[in-house]
Design a protein around this motif. Sequence first.
Motif, PDB file in Angstrom:
ATOM      1  N   MET A   1     -29.724  20.489  54.870  1.00 39.03           N
ATOM      2  CA  MET A   1     -29.287  19.199  54.419  1.00 39.03           C
ATOM      3  C   MET A   1     -28.776  19.323  52.979  1.00 39.03           C
ATOM      4  SD  MET A   1     -31.113  15.461  54.225  1.00 39.03           S
ATOM      5  CE  MET A   1     -32.711  16.011  53.857  1.00 39.03           C
ATOM      6  N   LYS A   2     -27.603  18.800  52.738  1.00 36.95           N
ATOM      7  CA  LYS A   2     -27.009  18.827  51.402  1.00 36.95           C
ATOM      8  C   LYS A   2     -27.592  17.685  50.577  1.00 36.95           C
ATOM      9  CE  LYS A   2     -22.580  20.489  53.145  1.00 36.95           C
ATOM     10  NZ  LYS A   2     -21.137  20.221  53.228  1.00 36.95           N
ATOM     11  N   THR A   3     -28.095  18.034  49.394  1.00 36.96           N
ATOM     12  CA  THR A   3     -28.589  16.980  48.499  1.00 36.96           C
ATOM     13  C   THR A   3     -27.776  16.932  47.205  1.00 36.96           C
ATOM     14  OG1 THR A   3     -30.270  18.465  47.634  1.00 36.96           O
ATOM     15  CG2 THR A   3     -30.926  17.022  49.436  1.00 36.96           C
ATOM     16  N   LEU A   4     -27.532  18.084  46.599  1.00 28.78           N
ATOM     17  CA  LEU A   4     -26.722  18.159  45.382  1.00 28.78           C
ATOM     18  C   LEU A   4     -25.630  19.191  45.577  1.00 28.78           C
ATOM     19  CD1 LEU A   4     -29.388  18.214  42.523  1.00 28.78           C
ATOM     20  CD2 LEU A   4     -27.831  16.353  43.080  1.00 28.78           C
ATOM     21  N   ASN A   5     -24.434  18.842  45.181  1.00 30.15           N
ATOM     22  CA  ASN A   5     -23.364  19.833  45.187  1.00 30.15           C
ATOM     23  C   ASN A   5     -23.579  20.800  44.033  1.00 30.15           C
ATOM     24  OD1 ASN A   5     -22.003  18.618  47.349  1.00 30.15           O
ATOM     25  ND2 ASN A   5     -20.951  17.201  45.962  1.00 30.15           N
ATOM     26  N   PRO A   6     -23.223  22.077  44.198  1.00 37.46           N
ATOM     27  CA  PRO A   6     -23.351  23.020  43.091  1.00 37.46           C
ATOM     28  C   PRO A   6     -22.663  22.532  41.817  1.00 37.46           C
ATOM     29  CG  PRO A   6     -22.916  24.206  45.119  1.00 37.46           C
ATOM     30  CD  PRO A   6     -22.774  22.733  45.431  1.00 37.46           C
ATOM     31  N   SER A   7     -21.542  21.819  41.951  1.00 35.70           N
ATOM     32  CA  SER A   7     -20.820  21.327  40.771  1.00 35.70           C
ATOM     33  C   SER A   7     -21.592  20.242  40.024  1.00 35.70           C
ATOM     34  CB  SER A   7     -19.443  20.795  41.170  1.00 35.70           C
ATOM     35  OG  SER A   7     -19.563  19.679  42.030  1.00 35.70           O
ATOM     36  N   GLN A   8     -22.657  19.718  40.620  1.00 35.76           N
ATOM     37  CA  GLN A   8     -23.485  18.740  39.928  1.00 35.76           C
ATOM     38  C   GLN A   8     -24.534  19.400  39.050  1.00 35.76           C
ATOM     39  OE1 GLN A   8     -24.294  16.479  43.709  1.00 35.76           O
ATOM     40  NE2 GLN A   8     -24.020  14.738  42.319  1.00 35.76           N
ATOM     41  N   VAL A   9     -24.860  20.663  39.329  1.00 40.34           N
ATOM     42  CA  VAL A   9     -25.904  21.352  38.561  1.00 40.34           C
ATOM     43  C   VAL A   9     -25.375  22.517  37.722  1.00 40.34           C
ATOM     44  CG1 VAL A   9     -27.770  20.659  40.097  1.00 40.34           C
ATOM     45  CG2 VAL A   9     -26.547  22.778  40.545  1.00 40.34           C
ATOM     46  N   ALA A  10     -24.130  22.941  37.939  1.00 39.33           N
ATOM     47  CA  ALA A  10     -23.533  24.028  37.153  1.00 39.33           C
ATOM     48  C   ALA A  10     -22.106  23.654  36.801  1.00 39.33           C
ATOM     49  CB  ALA A  10     -23.558  25.338  37.942  1.00 39.33           C
ATOM     50  N   GLY A  11     -21.764  23.846  35.532  1.00 35.93           N
ATOM     51  CA  GLY A  11     -20.422  23.513  35.083  1.00 35.93           C
ATOM     52  C   GLY A  11     -19.768  24.673  34.363  1.00 35.93           C
ATOM     53  N   VAL A  12     -18.452  24.730  34.428  1.00 41.84           N
ATOM     54  CA  VAL A  12     -17.684  25.724  33.684  1.00 41.84           C
ATOM     55  C   VAL A  12     -17.516  25.179  32.271  1.00 41.84           C
ATOM     56  CG1 VAL A  12     -15.485  26.928  33.501  1.00 41.84           C
ATOM     57  CG2 VAL A  12     -16.486  26.499  35.755  1.00 41.84           C
ATOM     58  N   VAL A  13     -18.145  25.830  31.284  1.00 43.12           N
ATOM     59  CA  VAL A  13     -18.129  25.300  29.919  1.00 43.12           C
ATOM     60  C   VAL A  13     -17.384  26.188  28.927  1.00 43.12           C
ATOM     61  CG1 VAL A  13     -20.187  23.900  30.257  1.00 43.12           C
ATOM     62  CG2 VAL A  13     -20.436  26.246  29.449  1.00 43.12           C
ATOM     63  N   GLY A  14     -17.013  27.382  29.340  1.00 38.89           N
ATOM     64  CA  GLY A  14     -16.264  28.271  28.460  1.00 38.89           C
ATOM     65  C   GLY A  14     -15.541  29.332  29.256  1.00 38.89           C
ATOM     66  N   VAL A  15     -14.360  29.725  28.772  1.00 39.22           N
ATOM     67  CA  VAL A  15     -13.552  30.707  29.498  1.00 39.22           C
ATOM     68  C   VAL A  15     -12.810  31.597  28.510  1.00 39.22           C
ATOM     69  CG1 VAL A  15     -11.605  31.011  31.085  1.00 39.22           C
ATOM     70  CG2 VAL A  15     -13.195  29.144  31.451  1.00 39.22           C
ATOM     71  N   ILE A  16     -12.765  32.880  28.820  1.00 36.42           N
ATOM     72  CA  ILE A  16     -11.814  33.806  28.219  1.00 36.42           C
ATOM     73  C   ILE A  16     -10.918  34.206  29.372  1.00 36.42           C
ATOM     74  CG2 ILE A  16     -11.460  36.046  27.102  1.00 36.42           C
ATOM     75  CD1 ILE A  16     -14.286  35.665  25.838  1.00 36.42           C
ATOM     76  N   ASP A  17      -9.665  33.785  29.302  1.00 36.35           N
ATOM     77  CA  ASP A  17      -8.759  33.954  30.434  1.00 36.35           C
ATOM     78  C   ASP A  17      -8.661  35.401  30.894  1.00 36.35           C
ATOM     79  OD1 ASP A  17      -8.117  31.284  30.663  1.00 36.35           O
ATOM     80  OD2 ASP A  17      -6.462  31.427  29.238  1.00 36.35           O
ATOM     81  N   PRO A  18      -8.736  35.615  32.215  1.00 37.81           N
ATOM     82  CA  PRO A  18      -8.550  36.967  32.746  1.00 37.81           C
ATOM     83  C   PRO A  18      -7.099  37.373  32.537  1.00 37.81           C
ATOM     84  CG  PRO A  18      -8.712  35.376  34.532  1.00 37.81           C
ATOM     85  CD  PRO A  18      -8.973  34.633  33.262  1.00 37.81           C
ATOM     86  N   ASP A  19      -6.921  38.535  31.941  1.00 37.17           N
ATOM     87  CA  ASP A  19      -5.574  38.971  31.604  1.00 37.17           C
ATOM     88  C   ASP A  19      -5.619  40.450  31.241  1.00 37.17           C
ATOM     89  OD1 ASP A  19      -2.864  38.807  31.081  1.00 37.17           O
ATOM     90  OD2 ASP A  19      -3.056  37.147  29.672  1.00 37.17           O
ATOM     91  N   ALA A  20      -4.460  41.014  30.999  1.00 35.29           N
ATOM     92  CA  ALA A  20      -4.375  42.350  30.413  1.00 35.29           C
ATOM     93  C   ALA A  20      -4.504  42.117  28.909  1.00 35.29           C
ATOM     94  CB  ALA A  20      -3.049  43.010  30.764  1.00 35.29           C
ATOM     95  N   ASN A  21      -5.736  42.173  28.408  1.00 36.90           N
ATOM     96  CA  ASN A  21      -6.018  41.832  27.017  1.00 36.90           C
ATOM     97  C   ASN A  21      -5.895  43.046  26.111  1.00 36.90           C
ATOM     98  OD1 ASN A  21      -6.645  39.000  27.233  1.00 36.90           O
ATOM     99  ND2 ASN A  21      -8.494  39.596  28.332  1.00 36.90           N
ATOM    100  N   ALA A  22      -5.112  42.898  25.042  1.00 36.21           N
ATOM    101  CA  ALA A  22      -4.945  43.960  24.053  1.00 36.21           C
ATOM    102  C   ALA A  22      -6.237  44.134  23.267  1.00 36.21           C
ATOM    103  CB  ALA A  22      -3.797  43.599  23.113  1.00 36.21           C
ATOM    104  N   ALA A  23      -6.329  45.228  22.533  1.00 38.52           N
ATOM    105  CA  ALA A  23      -7.492  45.482  21.688  1.00 38.52           C
ATOM    106  C   ALA A  23      -7.597  44.371  20.644  1.00 38.52           C
ATOM    107  CB  ALA A  23      -7.382  46.851  21.040  1.00 38.52           C
ATOM    108  N   ALA A  24      -8.643  43.559  20.754  1.00 40.71           N
ATOM    109  CA  ALA A  24      -8.865  42.423  19.861  1.00 40.71           C
ATOM    110  C   ALA A  24     -10.182  41.762  20.261  1.00 40.71           C
ATOM    111  CB  ALA A  24      -7.725  41.406  19.971  1.00 40.71           C
ATOM    112  N   THR A  25     -10.571  40.747  19.501  1.00 40.19           N
ATOM    113  CA  THR A  25     -11.751  39.956  19.846  1.00 40.19           C
ATOM    114  C   THR A  25     -11.299  38.605  20.386  1.00 40.19           C
ATOM    115  OG1 THR A  25     -13.139  41.060  18.211  1.00 40.19           O
ATOM    116  CG2 THR A  25     -13.864  38.893  18.956  1.00 40.19           C
TER     117      THR A  25
END
Length: 150
Positions: A1-25
């Motif tokens: 039985m579904k009571t809470l959707n995962p999106s109700q208890v976990a949120g995306v709050v920060g992202v570093i975009d997936p990419d071909a990232n050069a040497a940097a911070t």
Amino acid sequence: MKTLNPSQVAGVVGVIDPDANAAATYTTGWIAIGDWRSLMAIVMAGSLGTSATIDAKLEQAQDATGTGVKDVPNSAITQLTQAGTDSDKQAIIECWGEDLDLVEGFTHVRLSMTVAAATSDCGAIVLGFDPRYGPASERDAATVAEIVTV
């Protein structure tokens, strides 16, 4: 039985975009730890360039502008290396509010990821768990385009 959707208890709050990232911070934005019971940062390494390394850690600040920024103790991952066959692997950092220097008024956290030596495919996501107020989806990063519930 579904009571809470995962999106109700976990949120995306920060992202570093997936990419071909050069040497940097690269860093996420500052996240108010008071909105969540805990955070989980997932660092994702794709194909690492020749001799490349990836380091990641959490940093804390006294406000959303980064005042007094310093490392969250013991939050650094073991370095991911191309030589150590760490391409296509992940590392996870978990953090609770009490892990911050609350005595000195540190209230915000961000993920910092450093790519060194060569451009590498990588990215990261920070999830907030168990929001203190309302469903987690109300505090998702602006980059979240859609939530589909089946």
